[in-house]
Design an enzyme around this catalytic site. Sequence first.
Site, PDB file in Angstrom:
ATOM      1  N   GLU A 174       0.884  -1.091   0.113  1.00 39.20           N
ATOM      2  CA  GLU A 174       0.008   0.126   0.084  1.00 39.20           C
ATOM      3  C   GLU A 174       0.842   1.359  -0.094  1.00 39.20           C
ATOM      4  O   GLU A 174       0.659   2.183   0.911  1.00 39.20           O
ATOM      5  CB  GLU A 174      -0.928  -0.128   1.372  1.00 39.20           C
ATOM      6  CG  GLU A 174      -1.916  -1.087   1.192  1.00 39.20           C
ATOM      7  CD  GLU A 174      -3.016  -1.023   2.207  1.00 39.20           C
ATOM      8  OE1 GLU A 174      -2.894   0.276   3.020  1.00 39.20           O
ATOM      9  OE2 GLU A 174      -3.975  -1.552   2.468  1.00 39.20           O
ATOM     10  N   GLU A 377      -5.285  -8.736   1.069  1.00 48.89           N
ATOM     11  CA  GLU A 377      -6.048  -8.378   2.354  1.00 48.89           C
ATOM     12  C   GLU A 377      -7.465  -8.113   2.313  1.00 48.89           C
ATOM     13  O   GLU A 377      -7.802  -7.407   1.283  1.00 48.89           O
ATOM     14  CB  GLU A 377      -5.376  -6.786   2.778  1.00 48.89           C
ATOM     15  CG  GLU A 377      -3.673  -7.289   3.783  1.00 48.89           C
ATOM     16  CD  GLU A 377      -3.182  -5.806   4.161  1.00 48.89           C
ATOM     17  OE1 GLU A 377      -4.006  -4.955   4.749  1.00 48.89           O
ATOM     18  OE2 GLU A 377      -2.200  -5.665   4.148  1.00 48.89           O
TER      19      GLU A 377
HETATM   20  C1  BGC Z   1      -2.950  -2.430   6.040  1.00 49.82           C
HETATM   21  C2  BGC Z   1      -2.716  -2.975   7.306  1.00 49.82           C
HETATM   22  C3  BGC Z   1      -3.777  -2.404   8.321  1.00 49.82           C
HETATM   23  C4  BGC Z   1      -5.209  -2.824   7.633  1.00 49.82           C
HETATM   24  C5  BGC Z   1      -6.369  -2.154   8.663  1.00 49.82           C
HETATM   25  C6  BGC Z   1      -4.309  -2.011   5.769  1.00 49.82           C
HETATM   26  O1  BGC Z   1      -4.267  -0.675   5.107  1.00 49.82           O
HETATM   27  O2  BGC Z   1      -1.863  -2.967   4.964  1.00 49.82           O
HETATM   28  O3  BGC Z   1      -1.441  -3.084   7.849  1.00 49.82           O
HETATM   29  O4  BGC Z   1      -3.920  -2.981   9.391  1.00 49.82           O
HETATM   30  O5  BGC Z   1      -5.461  -2.044   6.576  1.00 49.82           O
HETATM   31  O6  BGC Z   1      -6.263  -0.946   8.770  1.00 49.82           O
END
Ligand code: BGC
Length: 468
Positions: A174, A377
């Site tokens: 990101e 993610e």
């Molecule tokens: C990030 C994580 C973060 C998650 C929730 C993502 O933007 O890669 O490190 O914990 O979002 O905020």
Amino acid sequence: MDGSHRDRLETLEARVPGDFTIGVATAALQIEGDAAGRGASAWDTFAAEPGRILDGSTPERTAGHIERLADDIALLKQLGVDSYRFSLSWPRIQPTGAGDPNPAGLAFYDRLIDSLLGAGIRPMVTLYHWDTPEPLQKAGGWMNRDTARRLGDFAQLAGESFGDRVDKWVTINEPTTVTLNGYALGVHAPGEALLFDALPAAHHQLLGHGLAVQALRAAGVTGGIGITNVHSPVVPTRRLNPLDRYFARVFDLVHNRVYADPVLLGRYPKPPLGAGALFRALTEVDTDDLRVIHQPLDFYGLNYYMPTRIRAGSAPSTQTPDGESEAMKDVPFSLVDFDEYPKTGFGWPIAPEFLERTLTELAARYGSALPPVFITENGASFADAAGPDGAVRDSERVEYLARHLDVALRGAPGVDVRGFYVWSLLDNWEWAAGFTQRFGLVHVDFDTLERTPKDSYHWLQALLAARP
Ligand code: BGC
């Protein structure tokens, strides 16, 4: 939820193709602890400044993953995931961000990788998940072009050390969030509020990505290589209002296309008419840099959490999805809530249809230049607590994950979705929100470090076991 939708979710496991990867993800600084065993990171400095972290906590101990490694490997194995995505702590391996490695740091990741392989779990390794070594930050961090070269060197070191065993490499996690939260709005480390003047931080990260890909390939790594971008589909608040539409396009560039276009197409996006001056830092870069950034990739990592709604006019409030930013007052548009959707603990809208829209946009924008996609993610925070029987009944998370996995499995024409990683295995240190947001499939008591698998863990475990 209507009946057919519920049926689809109940039969999810039957719809997972044999070659589709399901995994869970974490990041070093958010879970490892053992700050004494690593060099200082920009986040240590940031967290030490009063008022930066919501609950005043620091990343010193977090979820104690290093001391609990054996337990966490056992949790992964029992869960039955195909792959585990984690990040290397740059300051643990290279305490000052340059020069000789710390043997104990390398030894920890050797142990982690070998344990995963022993448990039949494929490692996906992120090189940079936000923990810039403090000496590099002092020298300007991502505003300094030299940090890109340092990341290239770190990639070479990582490739030479682990390249025979890692299944997939993610160069940077990101870069959007690092630029926007860290350098433009000041809500993440290093806490700079440069607004559009932060764009060199974007370019230098992307250059670092290109140099890291080259270094990994030169080191002869056997695994695939990609980057992880977070995408947020951007919509105007008033659909027919030309100014809302205009600033929605600007924000789409700032959040999505500035990071995806150069990586996949080898050029920065053209700013909308009248916005050229804001983007000058990118549109006037050397074409040699773009050649370095535009490396062939084996996959594209996509993080999806939520859409963004934009309205022309400066902000009546200073709230961003990740905290309060006074700097928001100085931009000519603002972020507007999605009141029609239920919200996560963070207040983020739960809107899986926008994951579908993200996939459709990727196909439309990048066509055959888009490599296979891994959703690296997706997940949600809720205020989880153990009930009187000790169980953590996080049914909202189960529903959240089922609905997003459903979209991922349906995919979209022109996109080859190959995998889905849940954020996150463990409750962790959620950056500027400290310990106030829980994203884990496993509950962590941050005093005792005790781990308690939540209902969502058992749900995913059952789904993984029931795949055809
Ligand atoms: C990030 C994580 C973060 C998650 C929730 C993502 O933007 O890669 O490190 O914990 O979002 O905020």
